[in-house]
Design a protein around this motif. Structure first.
Motif, PDB file in Angstrom:
ATOM      1  N   ASN A   9       0.875  -1.176   0.000  1.00  0.00           N
ATOM      2  CA  ASN A   9       0.000   0.000   0.000  1.00  0.00           C
ATOM      3  C   ASN A   9       0.907   1.219   0.000  1.00  0.00           C
ATOM      4  O   ASN A   9       1.395   1.640   1.037  1.00  0.00           O
ATOM      5  CB  ASN A   9      -0.905  -0.021   1.240  1.00  0.00           C
ATOM      6  CG  ASN A   9      -1.918   1.123   1.217  1.00  0.00           C
ATOM      7  OD1 ASN A   9      -2.108   1.789   0.201  1.00  0.00           O
ATOM      8  ND2 ASN A   9      -2.564   1.360   2.351  1.00  0.00           N
ATOM      9  N   PHE A  14      -3.422   4.392  -5.351  1.00  0.00           N
ATOM     10  CA  PHE A  14      -4.866   4.187  -5.165  1.00  0.00           C
ATOM     11  C   PHE A  14      -5.253   2.738  -4.905  1.00  0.00           C
ATOM     12  O   PHE A  14      -6.408   2.456  -4.604  1.00  0.00           O
ATOM     13  CB  PHE A  14      -5.629   4.673  -6.407  1.00  0.00           C
ATOM     14  CG  PHE A  14      -5.654   3.672  -7.537  1.00  0.00           C
ATOM     15  CD1 PHE A  14      -4.514   3.397  -8.267  1.00  0.00           C
ATOM     16  CD2 PHE A  14      -6.817   2.972  -7.848  1.00  0.00           C
ATOM     17  CE1 PHE A  14      -4.526   2.458  -9.293  1.00  0.00           C
ATOM     18  CE2 PHE A  14      -6.846   2.042  -8.871  1.00  0.00           C
ATOM     19  CZ  PHE A  14      -5.695   1.782  -9.594  1.00  0.00           C
ATOM     20  N   VAL A  15      -4.287   1.806  -5.019  1.00  0.00           N
ATOM     21  CA  VAL A  15      -4.690   0.398  -5.013  1.00  0.00           C
ATOM     22  C   VAL A  15      -3.663  -0.453  -4.283  1.00  0.00           C
ATOM     23  O   VAL A  15      -2.469  -0.111  -4.252  1.00  0.00           O
ATOM     24  CB  VAL A  15      -4.866  -0.092  -6.483  1.00  0.00           C
ATOM     25  CG1 VAL A  15      -3.524  -0.162  -7.226  1.00  0.00           C
ATOM     26  CG2 VAL A  15      -5.596  -1.412  -6.576  1.00  0.00           C
ATOM     27  N   LEU A  16      -4.129  -1.535  -3.668  1.00  0.00           N
ATOM     28  CA  LEU A  16      -3.206  -2.493  -3.060  1.00  0.00           C
ATOM     29  C   LEU A  16      -2.654  -3.389  -4.164  1.00  0.00           C
ATOM     30  O   LEU A  16      -3.393  -3.825  -5.040  1.00  0.00           O
ATOM     31  CB  LEU A  16      -3.921  -3.337  -2.006  1.00  0.00           C
ATOM     32  CG  LEU A  16      -4.550  -2.595  -0.825  1.00  0.00           C
ATOM     33  CD1 LEU A  16      -5.078  -3.596   0.203  1.00  0.00           C
ATOM     34  CD2 LEU A  16      -3.559  -1.641  -0.166  1.00  0.00           C
ATOM     35  N   GLN A  56       0.422  -1.997   8.531  1.00  0.00           N
ATOM     36  CA  GLN A  56      -0.791  -1.185   8.420  1.00  0.00           C
ATOM     37  C   GLN A  56      -1.264  -0.748   9.802  1.00  0.00           C
ATOM     38  O   GLN A  56      -1.417  -1.569  10.705  1.00  0.00           O
ATOM     39  CB  GLN A  56      -1.900  -1.967   7.726  1.00  0.00           C
ATOM     40  CG  GLN A  56      -3.212  -1.188   7.656  1.00  0.00           C
ATOM     41  CD  GLN A  56      -4.243  -1.834   6.758  1.00  0.00           C
ATOM     42  OE1 GLN A  56      -4.098  -1.841   5.546  1.00  0.00           O
ATOM     43  NE2 GLN A  56      -5.283  -2.383   7.356  1.00  0.00           N
TER      44      GLN A  56
ATOM     45  N   ASN B 405      -9.231  -0.668  -3.402  1.00  0.00           N
ATOM     46  CA  ASN B 405      -8.743   0.672  -3.748  1.00  0.00           C
ATOM     47  C   ASN B 405      -9.562   1.745  -3.057  1.00  0.00           C
ATOM     48  O   ASN B 405     -10.694   1.505  -2.612  1.00  0.00           O
ATOM     49  CB  ASN B 405      -8.780   0.866  -5.269  1.00  0.00           C
ATOM     50  CG  ASN B 405     -10.191   1.042  -5.783  1.00  0.00           C
ATOM     51  OD1 ASN B 405     -10.747   2.140  -5.754  1.00  0.00           O
ATOM     52  ND2 ASN B 405     -10.804  -0.046  -6.236  1.00  0.00           N
ATOM     53  N   ALA B 406      -8.970   2.924  -2.983  1.00  0.00           N
ATOM     54  CA  ALA B 406      -9.676   4.093  -2.442  1.00  0.00           C
ATOM     55  C   ALA B 406      -8.951   5.338  -2.941  1.00  0.00           C
ATOM     56  O   ALA B 406      -8.087   5.251  -3.815  1.00  0.00           O
ATOM     57  CB  ALA B 406      -9.731   4.046  -0.915  1.00  0.00           C
ATOM     58  N   VAL B 414      -6.383   4.497   1.187  1.00  0.00           N
ATOM     59  CA  VAL B 414      -6.400   3.071   0.858  1.00  0.00           C
ATOM     60  C   VAL B 414      -6.038   2.244   2.093  1.00  0.00           C
ATOM     61  O   VAL B 414      -5.130   2.600   2.840  1.00  0.00           O
ATOM     62  CB  VAL B 414      -5.367   2.764  -0.259  1.00  0.00           C
ATOM     63  CG1 VAL B 414      -5.556   1.352  -0.771  1.00  0.00           C
ATOM     64  CG2 VAL B 414      -5.474   3.778  -1.380  1.00  0.00           C
ATOM     65  N   ARG B 415      -6.753   1.138   2.282  1.00  0.00           N
ATOM     66  CA  ARG B 415      -6.386   0.223   3.379  1.00  0.00           C
ATOM     67  C   ARG B 415      -6.998  -1.149   3.159  1.00  0.00           C
ATOM     68  O   ARG B 415      -7.948  -1.326   2.399  1.00  0.00           O
ATOM     69  CB  ARG B 415      -6.779   0.771   4.753  1.00  0.00           C
ATOM     70  CG  ARG B 415      -8.257   0.956   4.973  1.00  0.00           C
ATOM     71  CD  ARG B 415      -8.593   1.043   6.452  1.00  0.00           C
ATOM     72  NE  ARG B 415      -8.381  -0.241   7.123  1.00  0.00           N
ATOM     73  CZ  ARG B 415      -8.895  -0.544   8.320  1.00  0.00           C
ATOM     74  NH1 ARG B 415      -9.584   0.344   8.980  1.00  0.00           N
ATOM     75  NH2 ARG B 415      -8.692  -1.729   8.856  1.00  0.00           N
TER      76      ARG B 415
END
Lengths: 84, 500
Positions: A9, A14-16, A56, B405-406, B414-415
């Motif tokens: 991340n 915008f994306v994992l 995280q 996504n975010a 994002v998480r």
């Protein structure tokens, strides 16, 4: 030496993303591997800044020389790569 | 002798809950197939469908509808719609047909289950026609794109998509199998006809028909309107059912299934309909933004339906409203960036004029999503197209199967939402998807997402070529930018003009 999948991340992205690393990689090497899939693709580079890896939700980043095998990270755990 | 009017005999004719003598009630209506929650038979007989139609009426009307849709198609076959259409519009057609046509057949089995195992006679009657509707929708939405196959191989995915392991289809199939093919009649009615059809598709088809007419594609507009008239009838199967469930003390059960259905439908809409409305449809043909459409037609109307029936707004309603601001932007960026993995050509939709429109409709778009698109645009301007393609996979959610996504950029929201269950860690995109899983973990636990399959070695070789092969995407089918990057030149011209 073993392939180890993580979830990247990257700050500002915008994306994992799936991030294959090695258990012998240090956190700096993990950050560089994550950057390959984000920086210069969707996230602008930040010259003069260092990239750090944290779990995280953690406040503090993991030590830069810490190896994946010593980190306690689980396969596919989501790491945040942040600019410092 | 004059015939009786329909209303004089309809109630008597549909009274078909006879008392079985050769089998027990549970053998005639196995609980796992009827899903009747122990509600006694007399209670089901109070089901009062709002749309009463007899089989002869149905056949007559459907025949007229088919004659209308097919004659418009025949009349316009020599038109140059295909040749003259904006490539972004053709992408709308490809994505729509691939994701929807075969799912309609699946829906016919869902209707058939309600037609056979629903304990309410009125539901069985409506579902019988619903079953025929869905067969019609499958056939017509395969037949119409078929004429485009010789012109463009991606249209072959109208039929092919559902049999592949392409990622968007994995997502679509996971949701549709959940609500259409693997539940009893009651749950199916709540999730499919009430949450998905009443809440979403009925309105989406209206919106899509309007966009098609605006884009000059009268054949598709007519087709989709014709389908919508069926949807608006059989979507009403759910509402009288909710009334019976609430009256018999099953509100919580009904609410839960409706909530799961709404959340799951929203996620699929965010990846299919959102990009179509805000990025693929040519700017001059856009009626309203996806968010405006959702707020006007889905949120307001569906919220009223829920309350009127005695249900509550889902617990995630505020989160859902918040996601209207961003989720589809991320789905679009993901689809475009991983464009070789879809069967249509995504339109970037980020020329200077389009970005101005996005900023107007979604204030702050440039400062967030724009930051990611800026880097992509700069790479394309500099001739570094290779940097606009991925070298890894996005991590997808173990419920909706879509990229997690975010909002990017300075706000960066994002998480991952991880959950350990029986020795396996699942990854979710949101509280909503995690909550769906937690309601029935035994139901969902065995499914492998595309990422799980990749890590299990099921995708070989473990690179893009292996991934495309696993997803069934052959050369000539894989997606690329819909306008062959012509929008990049618009950016170059705008920048040169600004610099001059």
């Amino acid at each position: 030496m073993a392939l180890f999948p993580l979830t990247s991340n990257f700050q500002g992205d915008f994306v994992l993303q799936l991030l294959p690393v090695d258990t012998e990689n240090t956190m700096d090497e993990v950050a560089a591997a994550a950057a390959h899939h984000s920086v210069g693709r969707r996230v602008p580079a930040r010259p003069g800044h260092t990239m750090r890896v944290r779990q995280q939700g953690a406040k503090e980043p993991l030590p830069r020389t810490l190896k994946v095998s010593e980190s306690g990270l689980k396969p596919m755990e989501c790491i945040e790569v942040i600019w410092e | 002798m004059a015939n009786l009017g329909r209303l004089d005999w309809y109630d008597l004719a549909r009274t078909t809950n006879w008392t079985p003598t050769y089998v027990q009630e549970d053998e005639l209506f196995p609980p796992e197939m009827s899903g009747s929650m122990g509600i006694p038979m007399p209670a089901w007989e109070s089901y009062d469908e709002p749309y009463k139609q007899t089989y002869p009426e149905y056949v007559k009307i459907q025949r007229e509808k088919d004659a209308g849709a097919y004659s418009v198609k025949a009349a316009l076959e020599r038109s140059k719609m295909f040749e003259n259409a904006d490539p972004g519009w053709l992408s709308v057609l490809k994505a729509h047909f691939g994701a929807i046509a075969r799912a309609e057949y699946s829906a016919s089995t869902a209707e058939a289950r309600m037609a056979r195992f629903g304990k309410a006679p009125g539901m069985r009657n409506m579902a019988t026609m619903g079953m025929l509707d869905e067969i019609r929708h499958g056939q017509i939405q395969l037949y119409f794109p078929h004429e485009y196959c010789p012109k463009d191989r991606q249209f072959d995915w109208a039929h092919k998509a559902y049999d592949t392991n392409e990622w968007a289809i994995l997502a679509s199939r996971h949701m549709f199998d959940d609500m259409m093919t693997t539940r009893g009649a009651v749950d199916t009615a709540l999730m499919l006809t009430f949450a998905f059809e009443t809440g979403f598709t009925n309105m989406q088809f209206l919106g899509l028909a309007a966009d098609a007419a605006e884009a000059g594609d009268w054949t598709f507009s007519n087709l989709i309107s014709s389908v919508q008239t069926d949807e608006s009838r059989h979507a009403q199967i759910g509402a009288p059912l909710v009334a019976i469930l609430i009256k018999n003390g099953k509100k919580a059960e009904a609410q839960k299934m409706v909530d799961i259905g709404i959340w799951r439908a929203w996620k699929i809409f965010s990846v299919l309909t959102g990009p179509m409305m805000d990025y693929y449809t040519p700017l001059e043909h856009r009626k309203q933004s996806f968010k405006e459409f959702m707020e006007e037609w889905i949120v307001t109307q569906f919220e009223r339906s829920l309350i009127d029936l005695g249900l509550d707004k889902p617990w995630f309603w505020d989160q859902f409203l918040e996601e209207l601001n961003y989720q589809h932007h991320g789905m679009h960026l993901g689809v475009w960036y991983w464009r070789p993995t879809v069967w249509w050509n995504p339109a970037a939709g980020v020329s200077p004029e389009e970005r101005a429109w996005l900023e107007e409709k979604y204030p702050g778009w440039n400062a967030t999503w724009g930051t990611n698109w800026d880097v992509i645009t700069d790479n394309l301007l500099a001739g570094k197209r290779e940097l606009s393609y991925p070298e890894t996979l996005p991590v997808v959610c173990n419920m909706c199967q879509l990229p997690i996504n975010a909002t990017p950029g300075p706000t960066w929201k994002v998480r991952d939402f991880p959950l350990d269950y029986k020795g396996r860690t699942y990854h979710f995109c949101s509280e909503g998807c995690q909550w769906c899983f937690e309601q029935e973990p035994e139901r969902y636990k065995g499914h492998l997402s595309l990422i799980d399959r990749f890590l299990a070695g099921m995708v070989q070789p473990m690179n893009l070529a292996g991934g495309l092969q696993y997803m069934g995407l052959a050369p000539g089918e894989i997606g690329d930018d819909a306008h062959n990057y012509a929008w990049v030149e618009k950016v170059r011209a705008a920048r040169q003009k600004a610099a001059a």
